[in-house]
Write an enzyme that holds these catalytic residues in place. Structure first.
Site, PDB file in Angstrom:
ATOM      1  N   LYS A   1       0.846  -1.192   0.000  1.00  0.00           N
ATOM      2  CA  LYS A   1       0.000   0.000   0.000  1.00  0.00           C
ATOM      3  C   LYS A   1       0.880   1.240   0.000  1.00  0.00           C
ATOM      4  O   LYS A   1       1.920   1.275   0.678  1.00  0.00           O
ATOM      5  CB  LYS A   1      -0.916  -0.020   1.225  1.00  0.00           C
ATOM      6  CG  LYS A   1      -1.970   1.078   1.251  1.00  0.00           C
ATOM      7  CD  LYS A   1      -2.868   0.915   2.475  1.00  0.00           C
ATOM      8  CE  LYS A   1      -3.925   2.008   2.545  1.00  0.00           C
ATOM      9  NZ  LYS A   1      -4.808   1.849   3.737  1.00  0.00           N
TER      10      LYS A   1
ATOM     11  N   SER B   1      -9.585   1.836   2.934  1.00  0.00           N
ATOM     12  CA  SER B   1      -8.777   2.582   1.988  1.00  0.00           C
ATOM     13  C   SER B   1      -7.756   1.735   1.236  1.00  0.00           C
ATOM     14  O   SER B   1      -7.090   2.222   0.322  1.00  0.00           O
ATOM     15  CB  SER B   1      -8.022   3.688   2.743  1.00  0.00           C
ATOM     16  OG  SER B   1      -7.148   3.128   3.724  1.00  0.00           O
TER      17      SER B   1
ATOM     18  N   SER C   1      -9.833  -0.596   7.124  1.00  0.00           N
ATOM     19  CA  SER C   1      -9.327  -0.354   5.773  1.00  0.00           C
ATOM     20  C   SER C   1      -8.674  -1.550   5.109  1.00  0.00           C
ATOM     21  O   SER C   1      -8.350  -1.495   3.928  1.00  0.00           O
ATOM     22  CB  SER C   1      -8.330   0.818   5.789  1.00  0.00           C
ATOM     23  OG  SER C   1      -8.990   2.017   6.093  1.00  0.00           O
TER      24      SER C   1
END
Length: 478
Positions: free
Chosen positions: A54, A131, A155
């Site tokens: 990420k 996210s 997330s």
């Protein structure tokens, strides 16, 4: 002179999944790296595996943008601890995945680099969750073997539920946050996404807690030991989609078929957890993001910045941050203001403690972080783990999100936030949603679609949570 490497280039030329906007940057040979066969007997289970990271986790050879325009040119001088550990194990970092800016969002639509999506029925773009949506989609379509995400209020678990993969949030602190761009320090947790529990376990290295704390953690119970599975009453909300409620019941029966027993429990503070989270997380974010001013950190806006009526970095921050980040900074700054801190921030902290106490009261195991006196107050009649849905709905269409009220987006986190507030381990396991032919025809829904079932354990019971997840995974495949 730009420090961007030569391979920071258009993803559209490198991947057939480019339209999903999964990666912000890719290693030069990321697409060509083949998965490592188990027959090769590598020195480590992760040796040769492709790992997607990420883009709020620092890497020294690829940009780290956190999905934000204010960090669009930033390359870290070092690797985050979790990245270094992966490299040391022989894993290959294949690229940095797209995400909601600074981790703020539930659908991965708030990125400076554009929306992440997955393909639904008829080719309709669906939400990837947020996210860590880019990490989840990368796993779903085989663009990596394992992906790292971060989980502040769900997330990792929410994208896992929406995309039909497994997403694991360890107990707070078990994985190092050194080198992770902060959103809310007391909540941020590095998580792992993959297609199997065994793969999750191979990437899980819970060595970041000090030895004195690790020594208090329990060893996982034997896998053949009957467990008490808790059914949290407050999670059966009115807005829970009927198909997900049916899948929840099916998951409970699957675990019951493994010899475990089911028990209804109550977590009364849960109904206030979401409100508390959206006070505490923005408050911490407003402090963490204050340093991005184009002077100390972040890219500076073009042209003249600052006027007699505004501060020097007003233009830089206004241009560098997206609307969702600006919204949360304002909310957090207000919550910490002198006139509001007692009625908002302090009250939210009290609710957080109540949420933690609710969990402690229903688990059979005591919380190892409590004092010795409190730890002796274990609940012998309690449950070992909780099972509930990860998300109240199936993934919405991207087109539906364009007109969605910003407050409505926060409702997606209603089942994931409580475990985050208490720092507990939780994992989302995909289970197929069974639909009738009429539902498929009338609603245009996919004939085969998965939703996530969330398993939550006491602090430090990560091994037990993974073991129950493996049993549920096996039961689904039987």
């Amino acid at each position: 002179m730009s420090r961007l490497p030569a391979y920071y280039k258009s993803i559209a030329k490198q991947s057939k999944f480019a339209h999903l906007n999964v990666f912000i940057s890719l290693a030069e040979d990321a697409i060509a790296i083949p998965p490592t066969s188990d027959s090769n007997e590598p020195r480590h289970k992760l040796a040769g595996k492709r790992i997607a990271i990420k883009d709020n986790i620092c890497t020294s050879d690829l940009p780290t943008t956190a999905g934000s325009g204010i960090l669009k040119d930033f390359i870290s001088p070092y690797d985050a601890t979790v990245v270094k550990q992966l490299r040391d194990a022989g894993a290959t970092i294949s690229g940095k995945t797209n995400m909601d800016e600074f981790g703020m969002g539930s659908h991965s639509v708030h990125s400076f680099f554009g929306t992440v999506s997955q393909v639904g029925a008829g080719g309709v773009p669906l939400s990837a969750g947020g996210s860590s949506g880019g990490s989840a989609v990368a796993v779903k379509y085989g663009q990596c073997d394992v992906a790292l995400g971060t989980d502040t209020g769900g997330s990792v678990r929410l994208p896992a539920a929406y995309t039909g993969v497994i997403g694991f949030k360890p107990s707070y602190g078990l994985l190092s946050r050194w080198g992770v761009i902060a959103y809310a320090n007391s909540l941020d947790t590095v998580g792992i996404l993959a297609k199997s529990v065994d793969t999750i376990q191979s990437a899980f290295d819970p060595t970041s807690l000090p030895p004195s704390t690790r020594s208090r953690l329990r060893h996982p119970r034997p896998s053949n030991s009957p467990l008490r599975i808790g059914i949290p009453l407050e999670y059966n909300i009115s807005t829970l989609q009927p198909s997900i409620r049916k899948t929840w019941i099916r998951a409970l029966h699957l675990l019951e078929s493994k010899g475990h027993t089911l028990h209804i429990v109550s977590l009364p503070a849960t109904r206030h957890a979401l409100s508390a989270y959206y006070i505490l997380a923005p408050a911490e974010a407003s402090s963490n993001l204050a340093k991005y001013d184009g002077v100390r950190f972040g890219s500076r806006a073009d042209g003249k910045d600052g006027t007699p009526e505004s501060v020097l970095f007003a233009k830089t921050r206004g241009a560098g941050f997206g609307p969702e980040v600006r919204r949360r900074i304002l909310l957090g700054a207000f919550s910490l203001s002198a006139q509001a801190i007692d009625n908002y921030f302090i009250q939210a902290q009290k609710i957080r403690r109540l949420v933690q106490r609710d969990f402690d009261s229903v688990f059979r195991a005591s919380n190892p972080l409590l004092s010795d006196i409190e730890e002796e107050m274990g609940n012998d009649g309690g449950v070992d783990v909780l099972l509930c849905p990860t998300a109240p709905t199936l993934p919405p269409r991207i087109s539906e999100l364009e007109s969605q009220d910003p407050v409505a987006e926060t409702v997606n986190d209603v089942f994931t936030v409580p475990a985050s507030l208490a720092g507990l381990p939780a994992i989302s396991v995909p289970i197929g949603v069974r639909r009738s032919s009429n539902e498929i025809k009338e609603k245009g829904a996919e004939a085969e679609q998965a939703t996530g079932m969330q398993i939550i354990g006491q602090y430090g019971d990560d091994g037990l949570v993974l073991d129950v997840a493996r049993q549920l995974e096996e039961a689904v495949l039987e």
